[in-house]
Design an enzyme around this catalytic site. Structure first.
Site, PDB file in Angstrom:
ATOM      1  N   ASP A  38       0.846  -1.281   0.005  1.00 34.13           N
ATOM      2  CA  ASP A  38       0.046   0.020  -0.141  1.00 34.13           C
ATOM      3  C   ASP A  38       0.924   1.146   0.037  1.00 34.13           C
ATOM      4  OD1 ASP A  38       0.998  -0.821   2.609  1.00 34.13           O
ATOM      5  OD2 ASP A  38      -0.623   0.241   3.651  1.00 34.13           O
TER       6      ASP A  38
ATOM      7  N   GLU B 109      -0.760  -1.786   5.245  1.00 36.93           N
ATOM      8  CA  GLU B 109       0.252  -1.804   6.440  1.00 36.93           C
ATOM      9  C   GLU B 109      -0.043  -0.785   7.099  1.00 36.93           C
ATOM     10  OE1 GLU B 109       3.151  -1.474   8.970  1.00 36.93           O
ATOM     11  OE2 GLU B 109       3.199  -0.258   7.197  1.00 36.93           O
ATOM     12  N   GLU B 110      -0.358   0.421   6.300  1.00 37.55           N
ATOM     13  CA  GLU B 110      -0.352   1.613   6.832  1.00 37.55           C
ATOM     14  C   GLU B 110      -1.442   2.308   7.944  1.00 37.55           C
ATOM     15  OE1 GLU B 110       2.183   3.509   6.760  1.00 37.55           O
ATOM     16  OE2 GLU B 110       3.517   3.213   5.174  1.00 37.55           O
TER      17      GLU B 110
ATOM     18  N   ARG C 159      17.934  -7.594  14.530  1.00 35.94           N
ATOM     19  CA  ARG C 159      18.022  -7.457  16.209  1.00 35.94           C
ATOM     20  C   ARG C 159      17.291  -8.563  16.525  1.00 35.94           C
ATOM     21  NH1 ARG C 159      19.749  -4.113  19.765  1.00 35.94           N
ATOM     22  NH2 ARG C 159      19.168  -4.865  22.054  1.00 35.94           N
TER      23      ARG C 159
ATOM     24  N   HIS D 242       7.694   8.401   4.609  1.00 35.12           N
ATOM     25  CA  HIS D 242       6.499   9.282   4.682  1.00 35.12           C
ATOM     26  C   HIS D 242       6.697  10.732   4.718  1.00 35.12           C
ATOM     27  CE1 HIS D 242       4.124   5.940   7.541  1.00 35.12           C
ATOM     28  NE2 HIS D 242       4.915   5.560   6.586  1.00 35.12           N
TER      29      HIS D 242
END
Ligand SMILES: [Zn+2]
Ligand SMILES: [Zn+2]
Length: 390
Positions: free
Chosen positions: A79, A137-138, A176, A361
């Protein structure tokens, strides 16, 4: 399965072409219909088993290798964002107010290249590969939950995902073990007192003073309640009260964000936030309404899978450092997959060496497209390594 250099060169050209096409034609979360059509069409052409309409506008494809091995899922999000593209490039967005400002066009293109590469080397592929092209996802609650609900992880042994990352220079690979990305929750508190004449405060209940006390009291959650060795953030971003100099405010509105890395600290901060609001408002005789919006859970990498990513990347990647990085305070709904299956989410550097790249963004966000090639090579290397486990 090894993909030859000449084949990667061809795949890279295609990735750039696909990514730029998507960049010109971005679609907002859960409206990715043309994007999904392009993805599904290509995957079908290459002979994969394709499932459309997953989680609304998502696509899942399976490829069965001819050699025995485990089932490995790879995920891309597809998206774009409601941002006006301000870049002066040939592939700038053609849709007013919509832009691929997070790099999900790159994620989609690189995963397509991986699927294409596997489809041409099926006889040398061990196990099954599942390709997840996830919508939304956003925006909360995200597309990952719907993908899982619709069976995207059925039969899957492990899952991996990449975010192309412009704050890291091109060439840098990082992840990580354990908590990696934060859970980005939000809260709103509406305090209701009793308005009145500023000269007669004893007849009123001052919502503004209550709100000011509350902002200060909330600062003690992180400094006094959370274990100093765990990371957490409570930030108040908005405080609004009052209409005139000589009027006691009847209402006060606060909003903010809570970022935590473990389910325990997340619950602890939330409970403490409710407690502090209740007591401060009670002390001032005001009432309140607290609305808590749960963001995605924290991204917690399986330590063994993070080690795998670092090991395979260390052996495969010659373009720059492969590192364990500090946790990142952004959120990602990849976390939902990691609650269901072992796996790892990691970053592939896609920014300028001098740190001058626009952040994610941002209206001028862009990618170093060569990072897509790094990603595709890594996804194949990691998936093949994981498929060979007992
Ligand atoms: Zn984003
Ligand atoms: Zn993103």
């Amino acid at each position: 399965m090894t993909i030859g250099e000449h084949e990667w060169k061809e795949l890279y050209e295609r990735m750039v072409e696909w990514r730029r096409h998507l960049h010109r034609h971005p679609e907002l979360s859960f409206k990715e219909t043309a994007t999904a059509e392009m993805i599904a069409g290509l995957l079908e052409t290459w002979g994969l088993e394709v499932q459309r309409g997953v989680a609304g506008t998502g696509v899942v494809a399976r490829l069965r290798g001819e050699l025995p091995g485990r089932t490995i899922a790879l995920r891309a999000d597809i998206d774009a964002l409601p941002i006006q593209d301000e870049k002066d490039v040939s592939y700038a967005s053609t849709v007013p107010g919509v832009m691929h400002a997070c790099g999900h066009d790159g994620h989609t293109a690189q995963l397509l290249a991986v699927a294409y590469g596997y489809s041409r080397n099926r006889e040398r592929t061990a196990g099954t590969r599942v390709f997840l092209f996830q919508p939304g996802e956003e925006v909360l609650p995200g597309g990952a939950l719907g993908m899982i609900r619709d069976g995207a992880l059925d039969g899957v042994d492990a899952i991996y995902g990449i975010h192309l990352w412009s704050p890291f220079p091109y060439g840098r690979i990082a992840t990580r073990p354990g908590p990696f990305m934060a859970s980005p929750d939000e809260f709103e508190i509406e305090i209701v007192g009793k308005g009145g004449h500023a000269g007669l405060p004893h007849q009123a209940t001052d919502a503004l003073v209550t709100g000011a006390h509350l902002v200060v009291a909330l600062q003690t959650i992180v400094s006094r309640n959370v274990d100093p060795l765990t990371s957490a953030v409570v930030s108040v971003g908005q405080l609004q009260a009052g209409t005139a100099r000589n009027v006691i405010a009847e209402r006060c509105y606060l909003s903010g964000t809570v970022r935590t890395f473990t389910p325990e600290s997340r619950t602890e901060v939330r409970e403490r936030l409710e407690e502090v609001a209740r007591h401060v408002c009670g002390m001032h005789g005001a009432t309140y309404k607290l609305t808590y919006h749960e963001g995605y859970p924290p991204v917690v990498n399986d330590p063994r899978e993070a080690d795998r990513v670092l090991r395979v990347a260390g052996a495969l990647h010659r373009g720059g450092p492969v590192e364990v990085c500090a946790p990142i305070m952004a959120g990602e709904d990849f976390s939902y997959y990691l609650r269901e299956r072992p796996g790892c989410f990691f970053f592939v550097g896609a920014g300028a060496a001098d740190g001058s790249s626009a952040p994610h963004h941002h209206p001028r966000f862009d990618l170093d497209e060569r990072a897509m090639l790094d990603s595709a090579r890594l996804l194949v290397g990691i998936a093949d390594d994981a498929a060979a486990d007992d």
